[in-house]
Design a protein around this motif. Sequence first.
Motif, short mmCIF file in Angstrom:
data_model
loop_
_atom_site.label_atom_id
_atom_site.label_comp_id
_atom_site.label_asym_id
_atom_site.label_seq_id
_atom_site.Cartn_x
_atom_site.Cartn_y
_atom_site.Cartn_z
N SER A 88 -36.60 -0.28 41.64
CA SER A 88 -36.84 0.74 42.65
C SER A 88 -38.09 0.54 43.49
N THR A 89 -39.03 -0.31 43.07
CA THR A 89 -40.27 -0.49 43.84
C THR A 89 -40.57 -1.98 43.99
N LYS A 92 -41.98 -3.42 40.77
CA LYS A 92 -40.98 -3.63 39.73
C LYS A 92 -40.09 -4.83 40.06
N ASP A 106 -33.51 -3.87 46.29
CA ASP A 106 -33.91 -2.47 46.35
C ASP A 106 -32.65 -1.60 46.31
#
Length: 206
Positions: A88-89, A92, A106
């Motif tokens: 999600s980021t 990450k 993403d």
Amino acid sequence: MGFVDVPRAHAALVLARPDQLVTLPDDIADQSVAALLLQGLTAQYLVEDSVTVRSGNTVLIQAAAGGVGRLVTQMATALGAQVHALASTPAKREQARENGAVAAYDYQEDWVARVQQATGKGVDIAYDSIGTTLMQSIAALRPGGRTVIFGKAGGTPPFIDPLELMEGSKGIIGGDLWTYLNDREGRQGRVDRLFAALHAGRITLP
């Protein structure tokens, strides 16, 4: 000694049957063992039992920077698979690449299209712990591919008409660790393989 499948394990005192206990290595701190045992055994059955990951497979892993996702990424990579990660980021996604993923996507982009483009046909195996993304995981498969659903962190998965899987000969496999922890010898064997992988550097501690 330790255990995995004993209820109320957060209590100060826990009653475990002898067949639920496993011998643990002496050279790893208790905190590290506790951090690895449940997530590690979960990742292990996902790559060994739900489907058998083989060298050359293409694998999609959702929540790839999470506890289980991180270990599935490392295990699948060690087996010679090409891992495509979802996270999600940016941090990450970078972590997923450091754990061996060849690409990281993403959730906000059209990741199904990107996975299909990157692989040319879709992935052999998709691991879905989100639940609400099940249809997208199936869409990201190659013909004859398999999705393993083992969680619903994002919510309840949609209902699926089995006939929808006929086109493309795709399949869905449910995953639950407790299916595979059914006798002491089996538990111990899994634990021994998990810590052998750690000692060999195929996986790392959180």
